[in-house]
Write a protein that holds these residues in place. Structure first.
Motif, PDB file in Angstrom:
ATOM      1  N   CYS A   1      -7.498   6.258   1.119  1.00 18.38           N
ATOM      2  CA  CYS A   1      -6.891   4.933   1.259  1.00 18.38           C
ATOM      3  C   CYS A   1      -7.485   4.252   2.487  1.00 18.38           C
ATOM      4  O   CYS A   1      -7.388   4.772   3.605  1.00 18.38           O
ATOM      5  CB  CYS A   1      -5.376   5.117   1.404  1.00 18.38           C
TER       6      CYS A   1
ATOM      7  N   LEU B   1      -6.056   8.948   4.795  1.00 15.43           N
ATOM      8  CA  LEU B   1      -5.694   7.570   5.078  1.00 15.43           C
ATOM      9  C   LEU B   1      -6.499   7.158   6.309  1.00 15.43           C
ATOM     10  O   LEU B   1      -6.346   7.777   7.371  1.00 15.43           O
ATOM     11  CB  LEU B   1      -4.202   7.542   5.410  1.00 15.43           C
TER      12      LEU B   1
ATOM     13  N   VAL C   1       0.852  -1.191   0.000  1.00 14.00           N
ATOM     14  CA  VAL C   1       0.000   0.000   0.000  1.00 14.00           C
ATOM     15  C   VAL C   1       0.892   1.246   0.000  1.00 14.00           C
ATOM     16  O   VAL C   1       0.669   2.198  -0.767  1.00 14.00           O
ATOM     17  CB  VAL C   1      -0.929   0.004   1.239  1.00 14.00           C
TER      18      VAL C   1
ATOM     19  N   ILE D   1      -7.180   1.904  -2.724  1.00 12.31           N
ATOM     20  CA  ILE D   1      -6.833   3.316  -2.920  1.00 12.31           C
ATOM     21  C   ILE D   1      -7.791   3.876  -3.974  1.00 12.31           C
ATOM     22  O   ILE D   1      -7.908   3.319  -5.073  1.00 12.31           O
ATOM     23  CB  ILE D   1      -5.367   3.487  -3.382  1.00 12.31           C
TER      24      ILE D   1
ATOM     25  N   LEU E   1       1.266   4.194  -2.706  1.00 11.69           N
ATOM     26  CA  LEU E   1       1.129   5.631  -2.397  1.00 11.69           C
ATOM     27  C   LEU E   1       2.338   6.381  -2.965  1.00 11.69           C
ATOM     28  O   LEU E   1       2.208   7.442  -3.571  1.00 11.69           O
ATOM     29  CB  LEU E   1       1.048   5.849  -0.879  1.00 11.69           C
TER      30      LEU E   1
ATOM     31  N   ARG F   1      -7.259   3.527   7.815  1.00 11.35           N
ATOM     32  CA  ARG F   1      -7.116   2.097   7.593  1.00 11.35           C
ATOM     33  C   ARG F   1      -7.416   1.324   8.867  1.00 11.35           C
ATOM     34  O   ARG F   1      -6.996   1.706   9.962  1.00 11.35           O
ATOM     35  CB  ARG F   1      -5.702   1.789   7.092  1.00 11.35           C
TER      36      ARG F   1
END
Ligand SMILES: C[S@@+](CC[C@H](N)C(=O)[O-])C[C@H]1O[C@@H](n2cnc3c(N)ncnc32)[C@H](O)[C@@H]1O
Length: 265
Positions: free
Chosen positions: A227, A196, A67, A252, A71, A198
């Motif tokens: 993301c 982000l 990931v 993403i 990015l 997650r």
């Protein structure tokens, strides 16, 4: 808890919430949920310990290295076209992802024009995040993650080690603002180019995931990136139409893009 302290867990996924409440009952030797509730209502400071118990601030540096590689390769080149970059890292736990992002941005030459807003609803986790001190035993795995994520140097360049602890270079913290933000009750606070978030939505039911995705949609500039964790996605949500895939497998997305056709700047 909601009326007295403003925390609302009614839309969390019930199975994992139940496990954590049972764990709290055991670890605070309260015996019953109603006794736990009584202490939350009447004991000064007890709610902070309960929030710590209900939150799961588990993380690692460059978690899911591919990931971070994506990015680096697909998102940062687009962000580079903005004169100033705002990043919101929601649910930052102990800060490992924040420092991972700071390293990525530093290595891409973008960090000096970036501000990272790192938020969580767990004050104790935010305090640890801002200190950037971690167990030395984790550094070897994190070094491997860093290299898999395409790191340009050695991970050890970014910390100093002292016996069983490492302390991340405080220069990495220079453009980070840590603060308490609750995804259930708080609102949009910035225009973000990248969000982000997650391994947070997995704890929410669909309605709350949907509300949170709406918050992200309203926070992102057109062409901004989202993301999520690898076990989370936007597909079920009415907000899905807002997000095109940049990398579906790595979760993403880009606001305003059509699937498979990222927006350039
Ligand atoms: C498993 S950690 C994820 C850490 C990091 N994002 C990662 O993927 O490694 C989940 C974090 O979400 C935070 N969290 C849970 N509910 C939240 C809420 N309503 N608002 C803000 N943060 C929340 C928890 O406190 C915890 O730190």
């Amino acid at each position: 808890m909601q009326l007295r302290h403003g925390y609302d867990f009614s839309e969390y996924a019930p199975a994992s919430l139940k496990r954590r409440v049972q764990q709290l009952v055991r670890s605070h030797a309260t015996g019953t949920i109603s006794e736990l509730n009584r202490r939350v209502l009447h004991e000064e400071g007890f709610v902070t310990r309960v929030i710590e118990g209900l939150s799961v601030p588990v993380s690692e540096m460059f978690r899911d290295p591919l990931v971070f590689r994506a990015l680096r390769d697909k998102v940062l080149p687009v962000l580079a076209s903005y004169p100033e970059i705002n990043i919101w890292q929601a649910g930052c736990a102990h800060g490992q992802e924040v420092y991972s992002l700071a390293i990525l941005l530093e290595e891409a030459g973008l960090y000096d024009r970036t501000r990272i807003y790192a938020t969580d609803f767990n004050d104790a986790a935010l305090q640890m995040a801002s200190e950037g001190i971690y167990a030395t035993r984790d550094a070897r795995d994190w070094s491997r993650n860093y290299l898999e994520a395409g790191g340009l140097h050695s991970f050890s360049d970014y910390y100093s080690a002292r016996y069983e602890f490492i302390k991340l270079d405080q220069r990495l913290r220079r453009n980070v603002t840590f603060f308490n933000h609750n995804l259930v009750t708080d609102e949009v606070f910035c225009e973000a180019h990248l969000i982000l978030c997650r391994n947070v939505l997995i704890y929410f039911n669909n309605a709350l995931q949907d509300r949170t995705l709406g918050l992200f949609r309203d926070s992102l500039v057109r062409g901004g990136f989202l993301c999520l964790g690898t076990r989370e996605n936007v597909d079920f949500s009415p907000s899905a139409a807002t997000f095109g895939d940049v990398d579906n497998a790595l979760r993403i997305y880009q606001a305003g893009a059509t699937a498979g056709r990222p927006l350039a700047r």
